[in-house]
Design a protein around this motif. Structure first.
Motif, mmCIF file in Angstrom:
data_model
loop_
_atom_site.group_PDB
_atom_site.id
_atom_site.type_symbol
_atom_site.label_atom_id
_atom_site.label_comp_id
_atom_site.label_asym_id
_atom_site.label_seq_id
_atom_site.Cartn_x
_atom_site.Cartn_y
_atom_site.Cartn_z
ATOM 1 N N LEU A 376 -24.475 -34.992 4.362
ATOM 2 C CA LEU A 376 -25.619 -35.691 4.962
ATOM 3 C C LEU A 376 -25.617 -35.546 6.478
ATOM 4 O O LEU A 376 -26.669 -35.288 7.096
ATOM 5 N N LEU A 377 -24.438 -35.684 7.092
ATOM 6 C CA LEU A 377 -24.344 -35.546 8.544
ATOM 7 C C LEU A 377 -24.627 -34.110 8.986
ATOM 8 O O LEU A 377 -25.243 -33.886 10.030
ATOM 9 N N ASP A 378 -24.171 -33.128 8.211
ATOM 10 C CA ASP A 378 -24.499 -31.731 8.514
ATOM 11 C C ASP A 378 -26.009 -31.515 8.479
ATOM 12 O O ASP A 378 -26.566 -30.784 9.308
ATOM 13 N N SER A 379 -26.676 -32.139 7.514
ATOM 14 C CA SER A 379 -28.138 -32.034 7.429
ATOM 15 C C SER A 379 -28.790 -32.643 8.665
ATOM 16 O O SER A 379 -29.769 -32.096 9.193
ATOM 17 N N PHE A 386 -32.754 -27.842 15.121
ATOM 18 C CA PHE A 386 -33.987 -27.049 15.077
ATOM 19 C C PHE A 386 -35.161 -27.816 15.678
ATOM 20 O O PHE A 386 -36.071 -27.198 16.257
ATOM 21 N N SER A 387 -35.159 -29.133 15.573
ATOM 22 C CA SER A 387 -36.186 -29.920 16.249
ATOM 23 C C SER A 387 -36.070 -29.786 17.764
ATOM 24 O O SER A 387 -37.074 -29.621 18.474
ATOM 25 N N SER A 388 -34.837 -29.828 18.265
ATOM 26 C CA SER A 388 -34.611 -29.676 19.710
ATOM 27 C C SER A 388 -34.953 -28.259 20.171
ATOM 28 O O SER A 388 -35.516 -28.069 21.256
ATOM 29 N N LEU A 389 -34.627 -27.269 19.362
ATOM 30 C CA LEU A 389 -34.970 -25.892 19.713
ATOM 31 C C LEU A 389 -36.476 -25.713 19.829
ATOM 32 O O LEU A 389 -36.967 -25.017 20.723
ATOM 33 N N SER A 390 -37.205 -26.328 18.914
ATOM 34 C CA SER A 390 -38.663 -26.233 18.952
ATOM 35 C C SER A 390 -39.219 -26.813 20.254
ATOM 36 O O SER A 390 -40.083 -26.211 20.902
ATOM 37 N N THR A 412 -32.338 -18.906 18.501
ATOM 38 C CA THR A 412 -33.000 -19.512 17.345
ATOM 39 C C THR A 412 -32.948 -18.590 16.140
ATOM 40 O O THR A 412 -32.683 -19.039 15.011
ATOM 41 N N ASN A 413 -33.209 -17.309 16.362
ATOM 42 C CA ASN A 413 -33.153 -16.350 15.250
ATOM 43 C C ASN A 413 -31.756 -16.274 14.656
ATOM 44 O O ASN A 413 -31.595 -16.183 13.426
ATOM 45 N N SER A 414 -30.739 -16.311 15.516
ATOM 46 C CA SER A 414 -29.355 -16.257 15.024
ATOM 47 C C SER A 414 -29.033 -17.482 14.175
ATOM 48 O O SER A 414 -28.419 -17.369 13.105
ATOM 49 N N LEU A 415 -29.446 -18.663 14.648
ATOM 50 C CA LEU A 415 -29.193 -19.881 13.876
ATOM 51 C C LEU A 415 -29.967 -19.870 12.562
ATOM 52 O O LEU A 415 -29.458 -20.335 11.532
ATOM 53 N N ALA A 416 -31.198 -19.365 12.583
ATOM 54 C CA ALA A 416 -31.989 -19.304 11.350
ATOM 55 C C ALA A 416 -31.318 -18.411 10.313
ATOM 56 O O ALA A 416 -31.253 -18.751 9.122
ATOM 57 N N VAL A 417 -30.785 -17.274 10.774
ATOM 58 C CA VAL A 417 -30.067 -16.378 9.850
ATOM 59 C C VAL A 417 -28.829 -17.071 9.290
ATOM 60 O O VAL A 417 -28.532 -16.969 8.092
ATOM 61 N N SER A 418 -28.100 -17.806 10.145
ATOM 62 C CA SER A 418 -26.887 -18.490 9.676
ATOM 63 C C SER A 418 -27.224 -19.586 8.662
ATOM 64 O O SER A 418 -26.487 -19.788 7.693
ATOM 65 N N VAL A 419 -28.351 -20.279 8.854
ATOM 66 C CA VAL A 419 -28.756 -21.315 7.900
ATOM 67 C C VAL A 419 -29.128 -20.680 6.561
ATOM 68 O O VAL A 419 -28.761 -21.186 5.489
ATOM 69 N N LEU A 420 -29.857 -19.564 6.603
ATOM 70 C CA LEU A 420 -30.208 -18.869 5.363
ATOM 71 C C LEU A 420 -28.961 -18.397 4.625
ATOM 72 O O LEU A 420 -28.862 -18.524 3.393
ATOM 73 N N ILE A 426 -24.071 -21.613 -0.454
ATOM 74 C CA ILE A 426 -23.948 -22.855 -1.222
ATOM 75 C C ILE A 426 -24.394 -22.625 -2.658
ATOM 76 O O ILE A 426 -23.769 -23.107 -3.614
ATOM 77 N N GLY A 427 -25.489 -21.874 -2.824
ATOM 78 C CA GLY A 427 -25.937 -21.538 -4.173
ATOM 79 C C GLY A 427 -24.902 -20.737 -4.932
ATOM 80 O O GLY A 427 -24.638 -20.999 -6.117
ATOM 81 N N TYR A 428 -24.285 -19.771 -4.241
ATOM 82 C CA TYR A 428 -23.238 -18.980 -4.894
ATOM 83 C C TYR A 428 -22.029 -19.840 -5.239
ATOM 84 O O TYR A 428 -21.430 -19.692 -6.312
ATOM 85 N N GLU A 429 -21.685 -20.760 -4.335
ATOM 86 C CA GLU A 429 -20.528 -21.633 -4.576
ATOM 87 C C GLU A 429 -20.763 -22.526 -5.798
ATOM 88 O O GLU A 429 -19.859 -22.718 -6.624
ATOM 89 N N LEU A 430 -21.977 -23.061 -5.910
ATOM 90 C CA LEU A 430 -22.311 -23.880 -7.083
ATOM 91 C C LEU A 430 -22.247 -23.058 -8.360
ATOM 92 O O LEU A 430 -21.726 -23.514 -9.388
ATOM 93 N N TYR A 431 -22.770 -21.837 -8.285
ATOM 94 C CA TYR A 431 -22.719 -20.957 -9.457
ATOM 95 C C TYR A 431 -21.278 -20.600 -9.812
ATOM 96 O O TYR A 431 -20.898 -20.598 -10.984
ATOM 97 N N PHE A 432 -20.472 -20.326 -8.798
ATOM 98 C CA PHE A 432 -19.076 -19.947 -9.019
ATOM 99 C C PHE A 432 -18.317 -21.075 -9.712
ATOM 100 O O PHE A 432 -17.597 -20.860 -10.684
ATOM 101 N N ASN A 433 -18.487 -22.299 -9.200
ATOM 102 C CA ASN A 433 -17.777 -23.442 -9.792
ATOM 103 C C ASN A 433 -18.285 -23.770 -11.193
ATOM 104 O O ASN A 433 -17.506 -24.163 -12.062
ATOM 105 N N ALA A 434 -19.606 -23.610 -11.400
ATOM 106 C CA ALA A 434 -20.163 -23.917 -12.713
ATOM 107 C C ALA A 434 -19.760 -22.889 -13.754
ATOM 108 O O ALA A 434 -19.549 -23.213 -14.927
ATOM 109 N N SER A 435 -19.646 -21.624 -13.343
ATOM 110 C CA SER A 435 -19.306 -20.557 -14.287
ATOM 111 C C SER A 435 -17.801 -20.397 -14.484
ATOM 112 O O SER A 435 -17.374 -19.652 -15.365
ATOM 113 N N ASP A 436 -17.009 -21.102 -13.672
ATOM 114 C CA ASP A 436 -15.554 -20.979 -13.777
ATOM 115 C C ASP A 436 -14.910 -22.356 -13.740
ATOM 116 O O ASP A 436 -14.137 -22.673 -12.836
#
Length: 534
Positions: A376-379, A386-390, A412-420, A426-436
């Motif tokens: 939650l704090l990371d969010s 990104f609000s401050s960057l804008s 901003t572009n660098s941070l956007a790429v890192s967020v993506l 995170i999606g891969y991590e969830l898949y990894f834990n669920a499948s193993d």
């Protein structure tokens, strides 16, 4: 058909137990200590989970299976290159009531079994075509000679004789204690191994276990899941050292033009170097001794939490334009510091749970309870950044600060790429834990935490490149509300574009050279009048 359905139900139960204990013991230390632990009832058996780790096959093999009850001789044998599970000082204590019911002249009045199995062999424990829910052998099941009454049902693997491995310890007469003989089980096949202590006699209900087991890989005591991380942290220590040296040289070269932001970046680099070095030292010590001293682990965890906090605060204040469009943070300084303190406390608590001592002291729910505040704090950090960057980009556009605008667009572009990348991971991590769920892919599990460390390092590199000290700090330094337009001739690549007064001089020369042509259109007088006013 009845057998298959019942057998399947039993396997679901065993898989559920393995899944539960894999969450509890996922990063447990290589020395598993038991302090009067109780057994849990399951069907017609009682079990206690003694540990689970990924173990590599021994590089030096004495025999297909080494079992010994000679403690002194085993301690004198070299252990480098060998992988094993060793039972040390294991004591079973039954209740006084259970002991008094037994005949003191009887040799065996209760059996406790240690079962070692590879996770892929989980279907070989329990079950029968007569009673699918049985884990322990019953008189009905013993009629065909496939098992012995009062013992755990084990179907031996024909391709790997002797496995799953069974080691029995018996209570004698009406004694309340049974000491397990020293055993050293050599591992000659790479896999994820689980250890269970089990008994079938209901009269032993209430029995407790104490002692410890030692798990070792060929290269040391570090669990298989964690072994690659020691090498990774060693490489990351070197990477931070290289970044630190390059930044220090640049820092010294342009020390007269250093701004406050450069000191913050230096602090993050220094914390990163200490963090990686401490984790490497902590893992190396763990690998050598098989235990995790509280002092070293706390230092590593604390530096990690401080570095994460300072890194996020650095991203936040840079996004707010600190030192670029504003000299101070003003009234929001207290809010930024409060968010940093709360994040540090939440991150510190989570890191302590994951790394300090034995992870089996905490349930899965307790860990999730600590993960949620950090997420939650990371969010909050991401939204605020990104609000401050804008807002910062909007101010730079209004002021027509082209060089700073270009700088912040790249950031901003660098941070956007890192967020993506983070969302995808995170999606891969969830898949990894669920499948193993049973950690069968344990040899690849180290890349999950390694990714986040590497991503933070790359973002720091981007900041160091964009805000590197130079002899023209006006390209990013705050220069006052009315002076922003004067330094925009300094581009990020070092090239110069003439603006403001210099541009007017150049235009004046060019326009004077074309006065004759302007007179043809009746504009010459207007141009000369504008030049005089300029």
């Amino acid at each position: 058909m009845r057998y298959r359905r019942g057998k399947c139900d039993l396997m679901y139960v065993i898989e559920g137990l393995l899944f539960l204990t894999s969450w509890i013991m996922v990063v447990n230390g290589s020395i598993h200590e038991y302090k009067d632990e109780a057994f849990i009832p399951r069907f017609n058996s009682f079990f206690f989970h003694g540990g689970s780790e990924g173990l590599y096959a021994s590089k030096l093999q004495d025999s297909p299976l080494l079992l010994s009850d000679d403690t002194n001789n085993n301690n004198n044998k070299p252990i480098n290159g060998k992988s094993f599970i060793r039972f040390e000082s294991i004591i079973f204590r039954r209740t006084k009531e259970a002991a008094n019911k037994q005949n003191e002249m009887q040799q065996s009045t209760g059996i406790v079994e240690a079962i070692i199995l590879e996770v892929k062999d989980r279907n070989e424990i329990g079950g029968s075509y007569l009673n699918s829910d049985a884990i322990c052998c019953t008189p009905a099941l013993a009629k065909d000679g496939s098992c012995k009454v009062g013992e755990v049902i084990i179907h031996q693997d024909p391709e790997n004789p002797g496995w799953p491995k069974r080691i029995q310890t018996s209570f004698e007469g009406n004694s309340e204690e049974a000491n397990m003989v020293f055993h050293n089980v050599q591992i000659n096949k790479t896999g994820m191994y689980y250890l269970y202590f089990m008994f079938c006699n209901p009269e032993l209900k209430g029995t407790l276990i104490s002692g410890r087991t030692v798990w070792r890989n060929p290269e040391g005591y570090l669990p298989g899941k964690m072994a690659p991380l020691m090498t990774f942290y060693g490489l990351m220590s070197l990477a931070y050292l290289i970044l630190g040296l390059l930044w220090f040289l640049r820092f010294v070269q342009h020390w007269k033009d250093i701004i406050q932001l450069h000191y913050h970046i230096t602090a993050v680099i220094g914390l990163g170097m200490c963090e990686m070095a401490l984790w490497y030292f902590e893992y190396a010590n763990f690998n050598a001794t098989g235990s995790r001293p509280m002092g070293i682990t706390i230092w590593a965890v604390t530096f990690s939490a401080i570095k994460k906090t300072v890194s996020r605060l650095l991203l936040l204040v840079v996004s707010m334009g600190y030192g670029v469009v504003r000299p101070t943070l003003g009234g929001i300084t207290s809010k930024v510091l409060l968010l940093g303190v709360v994040y540090f406390l939440a991150s510190e608590a989570l890191e302590l749970v994951e790394h300090l001592g034995n992870i089996n002291d905490f349930s899965g729910k307790a860990r999730i309870f600590l993960v949620l505040p950090v997420a939650l704090l990371d969010s909050c950090f991401i939204v605020w950044i990104f609000s401050s960057l804008s807002k910062t980009l909007e101010k730079l556009q209004v002021r027509r600060s082209l060089a700073k605008l270009e700088l912040y667009r790249k950031f901003t572009n660098s941070l956007a790429v890192s967020v993506l990348l983070s969302v995808a991971w995170i999606g891969y991590e969830l898949y990894f834990n669920a499948s193993d769920p049973l950690s069968e892919l344990w040899r690849r599990a180290w890349i999950i935490p390694a990714f986040w460390t590497l991503l933070a390092y790359l973002i720091l590199w981007v900041i160091c490149i964009l805000w590197a000290p130079s002899n023209n700090p006006t390209r990013y330094a705050y220069s006052g509300e009315g002076l922003d337009d004067e330094e925009e001739g300094l581009s990020l690549t070092g090239s110069t574009v003439i603006v403001g007064g210099d541009l007017s001089k150049l235009d004046r020369k060019e326009r004077k050279a074309s006065i004759t042509a302007d007179h043809v259109f009746g504009l010459g007088e207007v141009v000369l009048e504008e030049d005089k006013r300029a």
